[in-house]
Design an enzyme around this catalytic site. Structure first.
Site, PDB file in Angstrom:
ATOM      1  N   HIS A  18       5.069  -2.398 -58.446  1.00 27.37           N
ATOM      2  CA  HIS A  18       3.690  -2.196 -58.900  1.00 27.37           C
ATOM      3  C   HIS A  18       2.692  -2.648 -57.828  1.00 27.37           C
ATOM      4  O   HIS A  18       1.644  -2.046 -57.675  1.00 27.37           O
ATOM      5  CB  HIS A  18       3.454  -2.938 -60.219  1.00 27.37           C
ATOM      6  CG  HIS A  18       4.227  -2.333 -61.353  1.00 27.37           C
ATOM      7  ND1 HIS A  18       3.649  -1.514 -62.301  1.00 27.37           N
ATOM      8  CD2 HIS A  18       5.546  -2.386 -61.669  1.00 27.37           C
ATOM      9  CE1 HIS A  18       4.575  -1.095 -63.156  1.00 27.37           C
ATOM     10  NE2 HIS A  18       5.738  -1.623 -62.787  1.00 27.37           N
ATOM     11  N   ASP A 115      -3.449  -0.878 -63.120  1.00 22.90           N
ATOM     12  CA  ASP A 115      -2.086  -0.417 -63.375  1.00 22.90           C
ATOM     13  C   ASP A 115      -1.985   0.245 -64.748  1.00 22.90           C
ATOM     14  O   ASP A 115      -2.495  -0.279 -65.743  1.00 22.90           O
ATOM     15  CB  ASP A 115      -1.148  -1.638 -63.319  1.00 22.90           C
ATOM     16  CG  ASP A 115       0.276  -1.260 -63.013  1.00 22.90           C
ATOM     17  OD1 ASP A 115       0.787  -0.314 -63.624  1.00 22.90           O
ATOM     18  OD2 ASP A 115       0.879  -1.921 -62.149  1.00 22.90           O
ATOM     19  N   THR A 138       2.439   4.269 -61.620  1.00 20.18           N
ATOM     20  CA  THR A 138       3.368   3.954 -60.526  1.00 20.18           C
ATOM     21  C   THR A 138       4.685   4.697 -60.704  1.00 20.18           C
ATOM     22  O   THR A 138       5.697   4.316 -60.133  1.00 20.18           O
ATOM     23  CB  THR A 138       3.626   2.433 -60.461  1.00 20.18           C
ATOM     24  OG1 THR A 138       4.161   2.032 -61.731  1.00 20.18           O
ATOM     25  CG2 THR A 138       2.368   1.643 -60.182  1.00 20.18           C
ATOM     26  N   VAL A 335      13.664  -5.828 -46.288  1.00 23.09           N
ATOM     27  CA  VAL A 335      13.572  -4.980 -45.089  1.00 23.09           C
ATOM     28  C   VAL A 335      12.278  -4.177 -45.223  1.00 23.09           C
ATOM     29  O   VAL A 335      11.716  -4.103 -46.312  1.00 23.09           O
ATOM     30  CB  VAL A 335      14.760  -4.001 -44.981  1.00 23.09           C
ATOM     31  CG1 VAL A 335      16.081  -4.734 -44.881  1.00 23.09           C
ATOM     32  CG2 VAL A 335      14.779  -3.005 -46.145  1.00 23.09           C
ATOM     33  N   HIS A 352      17.991   3.970 -56.427  1.00 26.19           N
ATOM     34  CA  HIS A 352      17.892   3.855 -57.882  1.00 26.19           C
ATOM     35  C   HIS A 352      16.788   4.766 -58.433  1.00 26.19           C
ATOM     36  O   HIS A 352      16.633   4.884 -59.637  1.00 26.19           O
ATOM     37  CB  HIS A 352      17.603   2.390 -58.255  1.00 26.19           C
ATOM     38  CG  HIS A 352      16.241   1.915 -57.839  1.00 26.19           C
ATOM     39  ND1 HIS A 352      15.684   2.173 -56.599  1.00 26.19           N
ATOM     40  CD2 HIS A 352      15.294   1.183 -58.496  1.00 26.19           C
ATOM     41  CE1 HIS A 352      14.490   1.626 -56.512  1.00 26.19           C
ATOM     42  NE2 HIS A 352      14.227   1.018 -57.659  1.00 26.19           N
ATOM     43  N   TRP A 355      10.025   4.811 -58.321  1.00 25.03           N
ATOM     44  CA  TRP A 355       9.170   5.906 -57.861  1.00 25.03           C
ATOM     45  C   TRP A 355       8.627   5.713 -56.446  1.00 25.03           C
ATOM     46  O   TRP A 355       8.433   6.674 -55.697  1.00 25.03           O
ATOM     47  CB  TRP A 355       8.047   6.185 -58.857  1.00 25.03           C
ATOM     48  CG  TRP A 355       7.398   7.487 -58.544  1.00 25.03           C
ATOM     49  CD1 TRP A 355       6.125   7.694 -58.097  1.00 25.03           C
ATOM     50  CD2 TRP A 355       8.015   8.788 -58.617  1.00 25.03           C
ATOM     51  NE1 TRP A 355       5.913   9.045 -57.885  1.00 25.03           N
ATOM     52  CE2 TRP A 355       7.057   9.731 -58.200  1.00 25.03           C
ATOM     53  CE3 TRP A 355       9.284   9.249 -58.992  1.00 25.03           C
ATOM     54  CZ2 TRP A 355       7.309  11.105 -58.145  1.00 25.03           C
ATOM     55  CZ3 TRP A 355       9.547  10.613 -58.932  1.00 25.03           C
ATOM     56  CH2 TRP A 355       8.577  11.520 -58.513  1.00 25.03           C
ATOM     57  N   ASN A 356       8.362   4.449 -56.056  1.00 27.79           N
ATOM     58  CA  ASN A 356       7.887   4.251 -54.675  1.00 27.79           C
ATOM     59  C   ASN A 356       8.951   4.720 -53.692  1.00 27.79           C
ATOM     60  O   ASN A 356       8.650   5.376 -52.702  1.00 27.79           O
ATOM     61  CB  ASN A 356       7.584   2.770 -54.408  1.00 27.79           C
ATOM     62  CG  ASN A 356       6.455   2.265 -55.275  1.00 27.79           C
ATOM     63  OD1 ASN A 356       5.329   2.693 -55.129  1.00 27.79           O
ATOM     64  ND2 ASN A 356       6.762   1.381 -56.212  1.00 27.79           N
ATOM     65  N   GLY A 375      15.031   2.037 -66.954  1.00 24.56           N
ATOM     66  CA  GLY A 375      13.608   2.417 -67.038  1.00 24.56           C
ATOM     67  C   GLY A 375      13.374   3.900 -66.773  1.00 24.56           C
ATOM     68  O   GLY A 375      14.067   4.769 -67.290  1.00 24.56           O
ATOM     69  N   GLN A 377      13.952   5.576 -64.228  1.00 26.51           N
ATOM     70  CA  GLN A 377      14.699   6.078 -63.080  1.00 26.51           C
ATOM     71  C   GLN A 377      15.496   7.358 -63.342  1.00 26.51           C
ATOM     72  O   GLN A 377      15.684   8.166 -62.432  1.00 26.51           O
ATOM     73  CB  GLN A 377      15.604   4.958 -62.536  1.00 26.51           C
ATOM     74  CG  GLN A 377      14.770   3.777 -62.014  1.00 26.51           C
ATOM     75  CD  GLN A 377      15.523   2.479 -61.909  1.00 26.51           C
ATOM     76  OE1 GLN A 377      16.751   2.453 -62.014  1.00 26.51           O
ATOM     77  NE2 GLN A 377      14.816   1.382 -61.713  1.00 26.51           N
TER      78      GLN A 377
HETATM   79 BR1  BUP Z   1      14.345  -4.222 -52.086  1.00 26.45          BR
HETATM   80  C1  BUP Z   1      12.990  -3.593 -50.979  1.00 26.45           C
HETATM   81  N1  BUP Z   1      12.021  -3.525 -48.843  1.00 26.45           N
HETATM   82  O1  BUP Z   1      13.886  -4.704 -49.130  1.00 26.45           O
HETATM   83  P1  BUP Z   1      10.396   1.003 -56.256  1.00 26.45           P
HETATM   84  C2  BUP Z   1      11.987  -2.802 -51.459  1.00 26.45           C
HETATM   85  N2  BUP Z   1      10.995  -2.397 -50.617  1.00 26.45           N
HETATM   86  O2  BUP Z   1      10.142  -2.363 -48.490  1.00 26.45           O
HETATM   87  P2  BUP Z   1      11.390  -1.212 -57.903  1.00 26.45           P
HETATM   88  C3  BUP Z   1      11.011  -2.729 -49.284  1.00 26.45           C
HETATM   89  O3  BUP Z   1       9.546  -2.060 -52.460  1.00 26.45           O
HETATM   90  P3  BUP Z   1       9.966  -0.486 -60.231  1.00 26.45           P
HETATM   91  C4  BUP Z   1      13.018  -3.986 -49.620  1.00 26.45           C
HETATM   92  O4  BUP Z   1       9.985   0.502 -50.072  1.00 26.45           O
HETATM   93  C5  BUP Z   1       9.246   0.261 -52.383  1.00 26.45           C
HETATM   94  O5  BUP Z   1       8.004   0.528 -51.836  1.00 26.45           O
HETATM   95  C6  BUP Z   1      10.211  -0.161 -51.286  1.00 26.45           C
HETATM   96  O6  BUP Z   1       9.547  -0.020 -55.397  1.00 26.45           O
HETATM   97  C7  BUP Z   1       9.878  -1.614 -51.150  1.00 26.45           C
HETATM   98  O7  BUP Z   1      11.428   0.160 -57.056  1.00 26.45           O
HETATM   99  C8  BUP Z   1       9.143  -0.975 -53.263  1.00 26.45           C
HETATM  100  O8  BUP Z   1      11.146   1.909 -55.388  1.00 26.45           O
HETATM  101  C9  BUP Z   1      10.065  -0.900 -54.447  1.00 26.45           C
HETATM  102  O9  BUP Z   1       9.442   1.663 -57.196  1.00 26.45           O
HETATM  103  O10 BUP Z   1      10.150  -1.142 -58.804  1.00 26.45           O
HETATM  104  O11 BUP Z   1      11.216  -2.339 -56.995  1.00 26.45           O
HETATM  105  O12 BUP Z   1      12.615  -1.189 -58.725  1.00 26.45           O
HETATM  106  O13 BUP Z   1      10.992  -1.096 -61.142  1.00 26.45           O
HETATM  107  O14 BUP Z   1       8.581  -0.838 -60.630  1.00 26.45           O
HETATM  108  O15 BUP Z   1      10.174   0.975 -60.009  1.00 26.45           O
END
Ligand code: BUP
Length: 457
Positions: A18, A115, A138, A335, A352, A355-356, A375, A377
């Protein structure tokens, strides 16, 4: 906008999934002439959140920081055990403390971007203060539709949830298989679900819903949301993604990636808040080894990073590490995923489907092997597959439902990495994403500039 810069306050929810899109939006708005205030909830749930917030403000000193100290979180209970949702609940209880902070903002606020999860607290406050409120989703447009329609699924005809049909019908959308709906949604007494319902109910009061997606990625769903098919009461839905990455120092591990050949490396990450069982971690290691591909694997064995204390050796065993030492890197910690996905050596992403992550893969045209765990996913994985960005093995189940064997994982990884058609299609998606958010006439650029212009009037 000389002389009349709009002042936008951004209010993210809990967790990196988020926070990240809000940090990106803050940088995007600031580089387009807005004054930006980022509301930072204190304390954060994860170390990653507090670290990223500090780094962000030192990189963007002209963005204002508004600390919002929330009331203490309640302990976990039978309907709310997730630390991130416990935080959402505490934020809701603390909203009265936000009002004086918003009122003291100078110059006065032109808008609050808040949000999606949390609208129930922010939207009425913004209305009370006569500040336009844009809600930022998000997740995918498809899951946003399900979320918006959730109250009707319960009230109108509860048989739609778990009745004889195998699908959930939302007007204007292709049917959503019941198997893609997050299981907690079937139980309205859970905090996760009742909170989602109350957030959805307030959406019509928002000035607009901003989505981190782009027209060509989810065209039918975006059209259905905007032409009133899903719900006639929704405000305009504005796809302005993929959000641009904000400035961040060069991440570790890139020098190892530099040494790998183009399109050869599998990047593996299940996001910032998903932990796998130890058995599944071992099978995944086995699968990566069997695939024969170089890999960069972000490994998490606990939901919240500060509790993630188990050593890689204990999780995977020394002999595995010895066998794969020249072929794979396993990281416990953070990372810079966006930079990794941008690297030409990355040929596939086991994700997984947070969405990001999906939008980052789309932006860089990286094929995805979807492994949704909870969720939104599964709905997102369906979107990934339909857009041609990836493949999804449906019978791998929700996270923890079963242990997928290494042999099967290795086979699917090889399949993804050698599928030329998928690679080309993913590259096309990448092109479309770049056009949407980088060309002056791109659909997402135009939508964002349109909002900023509205705020200057
Ligand atoms: Br782990 C990790 N580095 O090592 P998502 C994640 N990220 O840059 P999530 C890193 O965190 P929700 C790491 O690039 C993305 O922007 C990744 O968001 C970054 O999944 C963010 O992909 C992770 O939406 O959140 O964390 O499970 O449950 O809210 O979808």
């Amino acid at each position: 906008f000389p002389g009349k810069s709009p002042h936008v306050a951004l209010f993210p929810g809990a967790g990196m999934g988020h926070l990240t899109p809000f940090l990106r939006l803050a940088a995007m708005l600031s580089s387009r002439g807005c004054l930006v205030t980022l509301i930072t909830v204190k304390p954060t749930v994860s170390v990653a959140e507090s670290t990223h917030i500090s780094t962000f403000f030192s990189t963007y000193p002209h963005i204002n920081r508004l600390d919002f100290e929330i009331l203490p979180c309640n302990p976990p209970n039978s309907t709310n055990t997730d630390p991130f949702f416990i935080q959402f609940e505490a934020i809701s209880r603390s909203v009265h403390l936000l009002k004086p902070l918003l009122l003291s903002s100078s110059p006065p606020l032109s808008a609050i971007f808040s949000d999606f999860v949390g609208s129930v607290t922010v939207t009425p406050l913004a209305e009370h203060l006569s500040i336009p409120n844009y809600v930022v989703s998000t997740t995918s447009a498809r899951f946003s539709s399900l979320f918006s329609y959730l109250p009707f699924l319960f009230s109108e005809n509860s048989a739609k949830f778990g009745g004889s049909d195998n699908d959930v019908q939302i007007p204007g959308l292709s049917p959503l298989p019941l198997s893609t709906i997050p299981p907690p949604f079937f139980n309205p007494t859970l905090f996760f679900t009742s909170f989602a319902i109350s957030n959805a109910q307030i959406l019509p009061k928002a000035k607009g819903i901003l989505l981190n997606t782009f027209d060509r990625f989810e065209p039918d769903t975006i059209a259905a949301l905007n032409n009133g098919s899903v719900l006639s009461s929704l405000p305009p839905v504005l796809p302005i993604g993929p959000f641009e990455p904000y400035k961040f120092k060069k991440g570790d591990y890139l020098s190892w990636v530099d040494d790998q050949s183009v399109g050869s490396v599998v990047y593996v990450s299940f996001g910032s808040r998903t932990a796998m069982s130890k058995d599944q971690i071992r099978e995944l290691g086995d699968g990566l080894e069997r695939s024969g591909c170089p890999f960069l694997w972000v490994l998490k064995s606990s939901k919240v990073d500060k509790e993630d204390n188990e050593e890689i050796e204990d999780l995977l065993g020394n002999s595995f590490l010895e066998r794969t030492k020249n072929r794979g890197i396993i990281v416990k910690g953070w990372v810079n995923q966006e930079q990794i996905l941008a690297h030409p050596a990355i040929g596939g992403f086991i994700s997984h489907c947070g969405w990001n992550s999906v939008m980052e893969a789309a932006r860089h045209g990286v094929p995805v092997l979807a492994w949704p765990l909870h969720g939104d996913q599964r709905v997102n994985a369906e979107v990934v597959e339909n857009a041609g960005l990836g493949m999804w093995v449906r019978d791998w189940g929700w996270g923890g439902e079963k242990v997928v064997k290494g042999e099967e994982i290795g086979e699917k990884v090889r399949e993804m990495m050698s599928d030329e058609k998928l690679r080309n299609k993913a590259m096309e998606v990448g092109e479309e994403a770049r056009k949407a958010c980088q060309d002056a006439n791109g659909s997402s650029v135009k939508a964002l500039m349109g909002i900023i212009e509205t705020l200057t009037l």
